[in-house]
Write a protein that holds these residues in place. Structure first.
Motif, PDB file in Angstrom:
ATOM      1  N   MET A 149     -61.783  62.077 -11.281  1.00 28.11           N
ATOM      2  CA  MET A 149     -62.282  62.935 -12.342  1.00 28.11           C
ATOM      3  C   MET A 149     -61.836  62.369 -13.692  1.00 28.11           C
ATOM      4  N   ALA A 150     -62.761  62.258 -14.625  1.00 31.39           N
ATOM      5  CA  ALA A 150     -62.465  61.730 -15.960  1.00 31.39           C
ATOM      6  C   ALA A 150     -61.590  62.706 -16.737  1.00 31.39           C
ATOM      7  N   MET A 151     -60.813  62.142 -17.647  1.00 41.93           N
ATOM      8  CA  MET A 151     -59.969  62.994 -18.486  1.00 41.93           C
ATOM      9  C   MET A 151     -60.847  63.761 -19.464  1.00 41.93           C
ATOM     10  N   LEU A 152     -60.457  65.003 -19.716  1.00 46.96           N
ATOM     11  CA  LEU A 152     -61.213  65.899 -20.575  1.00 46.96           C
ATOM     12  C   LEU A 152     -60.835  65.688 -22.038  1.00 46.96           C
ATOM     13  N   LYS A 153     -61.849  65.656 -22.913  1.00 43.90           N
ATOM     14  CA  LYS A 153     -61.655  65.623 -24.360  1.00 43.90           C
ATOM     15  C   LYS A 153     -62.706  66.539 -24.963  1.00 43.90           C
ATOM     16  N   LEU A 154     -62.245  67.578 -25.653  1.00 40.22           N
ATOM     17  CA  LEU A 154     -63.154  68.553 -26.267  1.00 40.22           C
ATOM     18  C   LEU A 154     -62.772  68.781 -27.719  1.00 40.22           C
ATOM     19  N   ALA A 155     -63.767  69.097 -28.522  1.00 43.51           N
ATOM     20  CA  ALA A 155     -63.541  69.488 -29.911  1.00 43.51           C
ATOM     21  C   ALA A 155     -64.194  70.843 -30.123  1.00 43.51           C
ATOM     22  N   ALA A 156     -63.570  71.663 -30.949  1.00 44.14           N
ATOM     23  CA  ALA A 156     -64.122  72.971 -31.295  1.00 44.14           C
ATOM     24  C   ALA A 156     -64.229  73.060 -32.813  1.00 44.14           C
ATOM     25  N   LEU A 157     -65.454  73.320 -33.284  1.00 37.97           N
ATOM     26  CA  LEU A 157     -65.683  73.433 -34.720  1.00 37.97           C
ATOM     27  C   LEU A 157     -66.233  74.798 -35.119  1.00 37.97           C
ATOM     28  N   ASP A 158     -66.378  75.683 -34.134  1.00 39.07           N
ATOM     29  CA  ASP A 158     -66.812  77.050 -34.422  1.00 39.07           C
ATOM     30  C   ASP A 158     -66.359  77.966 -33.288  1.00 39.07           C
ATOM     31  N   GLU A 159     -66.664  79.232 -33.422  1.00 38.33           N
ATOM     32  CA  GLU A 159     -66.212  80.233 -32.456  1.00 38.33           C
ATOM     33  C   GLU A 159     -66.757  79.958 -31.053  1.00 38.33           C
ATOM     34  N   ASP A 160     -68.016  79.550 -30.945  1.00 39.67           N
ATOM     35  CA  ASP A 160     -68.595  79.263 -29.622  1.00 39.67           C
ATOM     36  C   ASP A 160     -67.910  78.078 -28.956  1.00 39.67           C
ATOM     37  N   ASP A 161     -67.629  77.024 -29.727  1.00 41.27           N
ATOM     38  CA  ASP A 161     -66.903  75.874 -29.184  1.00 41.27           C
ATOM     39  C   ASP A 161     -65.520  76.297 -28.696  1.00 41.27           C
ATOM     40  N   LEU A 162     -64.859  77.162 -29.460  1.00 43.59           N
ATOM     41  CA  LEU A 162     -63.515  77.607 -29.107  1.00 43.59           C
ATOM     42  C   LEU A 162     -63.519  78.371 -27.787  1.00 43.59           C
ATOM     43  N   LYS A 163     -64.595  79.099 -27.505  1.00 43.52           N
ATOM     44  CA  LYS A 163     -64.714  79.800 -26.220  1.00 43.52           C
ATOM     45  C   LYS A 163     -64.724  78.807 -25.064  1.00 43.52           C
ATOM     46  N   ILE A 164     -65.367  77.669 -25.253  1.00 44.25           N
ATOM     47  CA  ILE A 164     -65.408  76.643 -24.203  1.00 44.25           C
ATOM     48  C   ILE A 164     -64.017  76.049 -23.993  1.00 44.25           C
ATOM     49  N   VAL A 165     -63.315  75.766 -25.076  1.00 40.42           N
ATOM     50  CA  VAL A 165     -61.943  75.264 -24.969  1.00 40.42           C
ATOM     51  C   VAL A 165     -61.079  76.292 -24.253  1.00 40.42           C
ATOM     52  N   SER A 166     -61.249  77.558 -24.575  1.00 42.40           N
ATOM     53  CA  SER A 166     -60.472  78.624 -23.962  1.00 42.40           C
ATOM     54  C   SER A 166     -60.613  78.629 -22.440  1.00 42.40           C
ATOM     55  N   VAL A 167     -61.821  78.418 -21.956  1.00 44.45           N
ATOM     56  CA  VAL A 167     -62.055  78.382 -20.507  1.00 44.45           C
ATOM     57  C   VAL A 167     -61.253  77.250 -19.866  1.00 44.45           C
ATOM     58  N   HIS A 168     -61.191  76.113 -20.535  1.00 39.78           N
ATOM     59  CA  HIS A 168     -60.518  74.948 -19.962  1.00 39.78           C
ATOM     60  C   HIS A 168     -58.996  75.015 -20.040  1.00 39.78           C
ATOM     61  N   VAL A 169     -58.453  75.863 -20.891  1.00 40.72           N
ATOM     62  CA  VAL A 169     -56.993  75.989 -20.975  1.00 40.72           C
ATOM     63  C   VAL A 169     -56.484  77.283 -20.346  1.00 40.72           C
ATOM     64  N   GLN A 170     -57.391  78.081 -19.786  1.00 36.94           N
ATOM     65  CA  GLN A 170     -56.951  79.309 -19.122  1.00 36.94           C
ATOM     66  C   GLN A 170     -55.969  78.953 -18.010  1.00 36.94           C
ATOM     67  N   ASP A 171     -54.866  79.658 -17.973  1.00 37.69           N
ATOM     68  CA  ASP A 171     -53.796  79.482 -16.992  1.00 37.69           C
ATOM     69  C   ASP A 171     -52.955  78.230 -17.216  1.00 37.69           C
ATOM     70  N   ALA A 172     -53.043  77.624 -18.395  1.00 38.07           N
ATOM     71  CA  ALA A 172     -52.145  76.519 -18.723  1.00 38.07           C
ATOM     72  C   ALA A 172     -50.731  77.071 -18.850  1.00 38.07           C
ATOM     73  N   VAL A 173     -49.767  76.262 -18.448  1.00 37.76           N
ATOM     74  CA  VAL A 173     -48.363  76.645 -18.617  1.00 37.76           C
ATOM     75  C   VAL A 173     -47.790  75.802 -19.753  1.00 37.76           C
ATOM     76  N   ILE A 174     -47.058  76.491 -20.647  1.00 41.01           N
ATOM     77  CA  ILE A 174     -46.573  75.866 -21.877  1.00 41.01           C
ATOM     78  C   ILE A 174     -45.123  76.286 -22.104  1.00 41.01           C
ATOM     79  N   ARG A 175     -44.250  75.318 -22.299  1.00 39.92           N
ATOM     80  CA  ARG A 175     -42.877  75.616 -22.696  1.00 39.92           C
ATOM     81  C   ARG A 175     -42.864  75.979 -24.181  1.00 39.92           C
ATOM     82  N   VAL A 176     -42.049  76.936 -24.552  1.00 37.91           N
ATOM     83  CA  VAL A 176     -41.926  77.318 -25.961  1.00 37.91           C
ATOM     84  C   VAL A 176     -41.538  76.093 -26.794  1.00 37.91           C
ATOM     85  N   GLY A 177     -40.690  75.239 -26.247  1.00 37.08           N
ATOM     86  CA  GLY A 177     -40.267  74.036 -26.956  1.00 37.08           C
ATOM     87  C   GLY A 177     -41.369  73.002 -27.132  1.00 37.08           C
ATOM     88  N   ASP A 178     -42.511  73.197 -26.465  1.00 39.71           N
ATOM     89  CA  ASP A 178     -43.647  72.278 -26.577  1.00 39.71           C
ATOM     90  C   ASP A 178     -44.722  72.804 -27.518  1.00 39.71           C
TER      91      ASP A 178
END
Length: 145
Positions: free
Chosen positions: A1-30
């Motif tokens: 599977m190819a690595m994902l690269k997305l850009a968001a320049l408006d609210e609709d684009d941001l919704k697509i990014v949101s789908v791809h980062v749902q359930d991401a785990v993030i350290r506060v220090g990151d």
């Protein structure tokens, strides 16, 4: 599977990014805010929702190391996040944009446990990029209503 690269320049684009980062785990220090550059950056282990999951009997799920950043950030407000707990892990549920004085508005990152980050932005400009190979995740995230 190819690595994902997305850009968001408006609210609709941001919704697509949101789908791809749902359930991401993030350290506060990151999570990093460069006030001078007006950029907010999050390093994460995102669940690869777009990856094939194999057969019904042999399910395979993946996570990938990724970076998500937002430009034009004027202020960052946190609810439920302590900068003293850099190793605390948060689960990102969604990202949404609320326009205020278009193109300006607030980007809200919603985390599990009633935790949120609010970014006051001059405009929507965000990029998501995978950094390397995927690794196998133990399970698919599930959501309970």
């Amino acid at each position: 599977m190819a690595m994902l690269k997305l850009a968001a320049l408006d609210e609709d684009d941001l919704k697509i990014v949101s789908v791809h980062v749902q359930d991401a785990v993030i350290r506060v220090g990151d999570m990093h805010w460069d006030k001078a550059a007006r950029r907010f950056l999050l390093e994460m282990n995102r669940f690869a929702w777009e990856s094939p999951s194999g057969s019904v009997l042999n399910k395979r799920y993946e996570r990938r190391r990724a970076v998500l950043h937002f430009d034009g950030v004027q202020a960052v407000r946190a609810n439920g996040i302590s900068r003293d707990k850099l190793d605390e892990v948060l689960v990102l549920l969604s990202i949404r944009f609320t326009p205020e004085d278009a193109p300006a508005g607030t980007i809200e990152l919603i985390f599990a446990g009633d935790i949120a980050l609010r970014l006051d932005v001059e405009y929507v400009e965000s990029r998501l990029a995978d950094l390397g190979a995927a690794w196998e995740a133990g399970a698919k995230p599930s959501h309970f209503g």
